[in-house]
Design a protein around this motif. Structure first.
Motif, PDB file in Angstrom:
ATOM      1  N   VAL A   1       0.860  -1.190   0.000  1.00 21.19           N
ATOM      2  CA  VAL A   1       0.000   0.000   0.000  1.00 21.19           C
ATOM      3  C   VAL A   1       0.893   1.236   0.000  1.00 21.19           C
ATOM      4  O   VAL A   1       1.853   1.310   0.774  1.00 21.19           O
ATOM      5  N   LEU A   2       0.588   2.162  -0.889  1.00 20.51           N
ATOM      6  CA  LEU A   2       1.250   3.465  -0.853  1.00 20.51           C
ATOM      7  C   LEU A   2       0.311   4.416  -0.109  1.00 20.51           C
ATOM      8  O   LEU A   2      -0.832   4.614  -0.526  1.00 20.51           O
ATOM      9  N   TRP A   3       0.800   4.992   0.990  1.00 19.68           N
ATOM     10  CA  TRP A   3       0.003   5.906   1.798  1.00 19.68           C
ATOM     11  C   TRP A   3       0.465   7.336   1.541  1.00 19.68           C
ATOM     12  O   TRP A   3       1.671   7.608   1.533  1.00 19.68           O
ATOM     13  N   PHE A   4      -0.488   8.230   1.373  1.00 15.09           N
ATOM     14  CA  PHE A   4      -0.190   9.652   1.201  1.00 15.09           C
ATOM     15  C   PHE A   4      -0.835  10.411   2.350  1.00 15.09           C
ATOM     16  O   PHE A   4      -1.970  10.120   2.737  1.00 15.09           O
ATOM     17  N   GLY A   5      -0.096  11.387   2.898  1.00 15.59           N
ATOM     18  CA  GLY A   5      -0.614  12.170   4.021  1.00 15.59           C
ATOM     19  C   GLY A   5      -0.258  11.576   5.362  1.00 15.59           C
ATOM     20  O   GLY A   5      -0.692  12.072   6.398  1.00 15.59           O
ATOM     21  N   THR A   6       0.532  10.489   5.387  1.00 15.02           N
ATOM     22  CA  THR A   6       0.887   9.839   6.667  1.00 15.02           C
ATOM     23  C   THR A   6       2.341  10.141   7.022  1.00 15.02           C
ATOM     24  O   THR A   6       2.634  11.191   7.576  1.00 15.02           O
ATOM     25  N   GLU A   7       3.262   9.237   6.689  1.00 12.53           N
ATOM     26  CA  GLU A   7       4.672   9.418   7.077  1.00 12.53           C
ATOM     27  C   GLU A   7       5.555   9.279   5.840  1.00 12.53           C
ATOM     28  O   GLU A   7       6.013   8.169   5.537  1.00 12.53           O
ATOM     29  N   PRO A   8       5.817  10.365   5.117  1.00 17.87           N
ATOM     30  CA  PRO A   8       6.597  10.275   3.880  1.00 17.87           C
ATOM     31  C   PRO A   8       7.942   9.595   4.098  1.00 17.87           C
ATOM     32  O   PRO A   8       8.620   9.845   5.095  1.00 17.87           O
ATOM     33  N   GLY A   9       8.293   8.716   3.158  1.00 14.87           N
ATOM     34  CA  GLY A   9       9.600   8.061   3.214  1.00 14.87           C
ATOM     35  C   GLY A   9       9.681   6.871   4.147  1.00 14.87           C
ATOM     36  O   GLY A   9      10.698   6.179   4.189  1.00 14.87           O
ATOM     37  N   THR A  10       8.621   6.607   4.918  1.00 14.30           N
ATOM     38  CA  THR A  10       8.638   5.447   5.821  1.00 14.30           C
ATOM     39  C   THR A  10       8.431   4.169   5.023  1.00 14.30           C
ATOM     40  O   THR A  10       7.616   4.113   4.111  1.00 14.30           O
ATOM     41  N   VAL A  11       9.197   3.147   5.398  1.00 16.47           N
ATOM     42  CA  VAL A  11       9.029   1.808   4.823  1.00 16.47           C
ATOM     43  C   VAL A  11       8.559   0.916   5.966  1.00 16.47           C
ATOM     44  O   VAL A  11       9.141   0.929   7.051  1.00 16.47           O
ATOM     45  N   ARG A  12       7.483   0.150   5.726  1.00 16.64           N
ATOM     46  CA  ARG A  12       6.853  -0.585   6.820  1.00 16.64           C
ATOM     47  C   ARG A  12       6.511  -2.014   6.395  1.00 16.64           C
ATOM     48  O   ARG A  12       6.030  -2.233   5.280  1.00 16.64           O
ATOM     49  N   ALA A  13       6.759  -2.960   7.290  1.00 19.49           N
ATOM     50  CA  ALA A  13       6.276  -4.336   7.100  1.00 19.49           C
ATOM     51  C   ALA A  13       5.246  -4.587   8.189  1.00 19.49           C
ATOM     52  O   ALA A  13       5.532  -4.388   9.373  1.00 19.49           O
ATOM     53  N   THR A  14       4.048  -5.001   7.786  1.00 15.27           N
ATOM     54  CA  THR A  14       2.968  -5.253   8.746  1.00 15.27           C
ATOM     55  C   THR A  14       2.555  -6.713   8.646  1.00 15.27           C
ATOM     56  O   THR A  14       2.243  -7.204   7.562  1.00 15.27           O
ATOM     57  N   LEU A  15       2.568  -7.391   9.792  1.00 13.53           N
ATOM     58  CA  LEU A  15       2.229  -8.812   9.837  1.00 13.53           C
ATOM     59  C   LEU A  15       0.891  -8.977  10.544  1.00 13.53           C
ATOM     60  O   LEU A  15       0.712  -8.498  11.671  1.00 13.53           O
TER      61      LEU A  15
ATOM     62  N   ASP B   1       9.689 -12.982   7.693  1.00 18.76           N
ATOM     63  CA  ASP B   1       8.378 -12.953   7.049  1.00 18.76           C
ATOM     64  C   ASP B   1       8.510 -12.308   5.665  1.00 18.76           C
ATOM     65  O   ASP B   1       9.331 -11.412   5.448  1.00 18.76           O
ATOM     66  N   GLY B   2       7.663 -12.763   4.727  1.00 20.74           N
ATOM     67  CA  GLY B   2       7.721 -12.238   3.359  1.00 20.74           C
ATOM     68  C   GLY B   2       7.543 -10.732   3.277  1.00 20.74           C
ATOM     69  O   GLY B   2       8.164 -10.062   2.439  1.00 20.74           O
ATOM     70  N   ALA B   3       6.718 -10.159   4.173  1.00 25.17           N
ATOM     71  CA  ALA B   3       6.514  -8.696   4.151  1.00 25.17           C
ATOM     72  C   ALA B   3       7.798  -7.980   4.550  1.00 25.17           C
ATOM     73  O   ALA B   3       8.129  -6.912   4.025  1.00 25.17           O
ATOM     74  N   VAL B   4       8.556  -8.577   5.469  1.00 27.63           N
ATOM     75  CA  VAL B   4       9.839  -8.001   5.896  1.00 27.63           C
ATOM     76  C   VAL B   4      10.825  -8.007   4.726  1.00 27.63           C
ATOM     77  O   VAL B   4      11.541  -7.029   4.483  1.00 27.63           O
ATOM     78  N   ILE B   5      10.835  -9.115   3.984  1.00 18.88           N
ATOM     79  CA  ILE B   5      11.755  -9.229   2.837  1.00 18.88           C
ATOM     80  C   ILE B   5      11.384  -8.218   1.758  1.00 18.88           C
ATOM     81  O   ILE B   5      12.236  -7.493   1.241  1.00 18.88           O
ATOM     82  N   ARG B   6      10.078  -8.142   1.424  1.00 20.61           N
ATOM     83  CA  ARG B   6       9.626  -7.206   0.386  1.00 20.61           C
ATOM     84  C   ARG B   6       9.904  -5.755   0.780  1.00 20.61           C
ATOM     85  O   ARG B   6      10.179  -4.919  -0.071  1.00 20.61           O
TER      86      ARG B   6
END
Length: 398
Positions: free
Chosen positions: A240-254, A283-288
């Motif tokens: 998911v690309l989020w706009f208006g939240t935290e620019p430049g943040t990279v996040r893995a959510t499990l 976890d795959g989300a961490v790798i991606r």
């Protein structure tokens, strides 16, 4: 029925009549293997197009239980492609929750499909404009809002999303179609609508979330977006690309959880070194999300190979972002050697994992013919560039 076997909006409308609903309810537990005899019997009592539409819908509902849970799936309606492309319910609920936490009270859901995301948003009291260009899909989304008692909060509109004015909404959610006539589309500019249009639209809203394929290259992420990769029970589902939240943040959510690992300043790739007693499979989300280095730092580990996302360490430090295994053997790849070792240890339950190996797990299992009461996990991978086999078992869960 349409001539190609697809359901027309007219056939679908017949499913919403009292006769159609009763017929569909009666098929809840039908066995698709017995369908021919069942269809023949039902056609004596109901119009043939209705029987075909109901049987098709009953199959789609059974398939949708994995994504939506039985309680919702057997009340909802689906199109063949729409069920496949819909967001899995726990992921849609999580994303809707993030929007609610931002204070969002209204969302323009563009490319709404059968309405899975609109339903999750409305369940949190958020008002939704759900838009799709396909008449049957729109009819299905509207029926789902009705079936789940959310029609007061969801307005479903048949329109080209590029013509819709979204200025009156707190947030925009866009889920571009990533399948074309020839199957899955990998180039974001070949999405329908293209990613560049979705990003331009997102920039006009206070908040926006764009659902994209998890394989998107990191360099394609706009600088002002937050990029989040989401997995559910270990399966990477989307980015998911989020706009208006935290620019430049990279996040893995499990999910379930959610458990979130994030950074705005990614660590450099960890060094590689010898295989220790413990192996961590991130976890795959961490790798991606390219956050393997963060996991390695947390467990005091190193990579087994500069190109492979397996982390190794000498002591066990459990982490929610990776599964730990205790490694008993590190061997050069060889089927004969593996077969002898498994026979000696009476391993009959063999889990095969691979990363950086051309061997298919099923092929390996067929060749080594595991037999016996014990279990083991074998990792087919590379260690310091050499094809290798790591044998072990899951670490005990604290």
């Amino acid at each position: 029925m349409a001539h190609n076997g697809a359901v027309t909006p007219e056939d679908f409308a017949a499913l919403l009549t009292p006769e159609g609903r009763a017929l569909l309810d009666s098929l809840r537990d039908h066995d698709p293997a017995q369908e021919l005899a069942l269809a023949t019997r039902l056609r004596r009592e109901h119009p043939a197009p209705l029987v075909s539409a109901a049987l098709g819908q009953a199959r789609l509902r059974q398939r949708a239980v994995a994504k939506f849970g039985a309680e919702d799936a057997f009340r909802m309606y689906f199109t063949p492609g729409g069920g496949e492309m819909a967001t899995r319910a726990p992921v849609a609920s999580y994303r809707a929750g993030r929007l609610a936490e931002l204070g969002v009270r209204s969302v323009a859901d563009l490319c709404c499909g059968i309405g899975g995301d609109a339903l999750a948003l409305a369940r949190l009291g958020i008002r939704v404009l759900a838009v799709d260009v396909d008449p049957l899909t729109v009819a299905v989304a509207r029926a789902n809002a009705e079936a789940l008692g959310l029609a007061d909060l969801i307005e479903v509109r048949e329109a080209d999303v590029t013509d819709v004015d979204v200025s009156g909404y707190d947030a925009v959610f866009i889920d571009p179609a990533r399948r074309g006539g020839r199957g899955r589309v990998f180039d974001p500019e070949s999405y329908s609508p293209p990613l560049s249009w979705a990003v331009a639209t997102a920039r006009t809203a206070k908040y926006a979330a764009l659902k994209i394929a998890p394989g998107i290259p990191h360099e394609a992420v706009p600088a002002e977006a937050e990029a989040e990769w989401i997995s559910d029970h270990g399966d990477v589902k989307e980015a998911v690309l989020w706009f208006g939240t935290e620019p430049g943040t990279v996040r893995a959510t499990l999910l379930p959880g959610p458990r979130r690992l994030h950074t705005t300043d990614p660590l450099p790739d960890p060094d590689a070194g010898p295989v220790g007693r413990w192996l961590y499979e991130p976890d795959g989300a961490v790798i991606r999300a390219h956050l393997v280095a963060e996991v390695a730092e947390a467990v005091g580990g190193r990579l087994i190979d500069p190109t492979i996302a397996y982390v190794t360490a000498d002591e066990l430090r459990p982490t929610p972002y990776a599964t730990a295994y205790e490694i008993t053997d590190v061997l050069p790849f060889g089927l004969k050697k593996l077969k002898a070792l498994l026979r000696e240890r009476e391993v009959g339950i063999l889990t095969v994992k691979k990363r950086g190996s051309a061997i298919e797990p099923e092929e390996l299992r067929r060749k080594v013919k595991p037999q016996g009461p014990n279990s083991a996990t074998v990792f087919l991978t590379r260690v310091a560039g050499a094809p290798s086999m790591l044998i072990g078992s899951p670490a005990p869960v604290a």
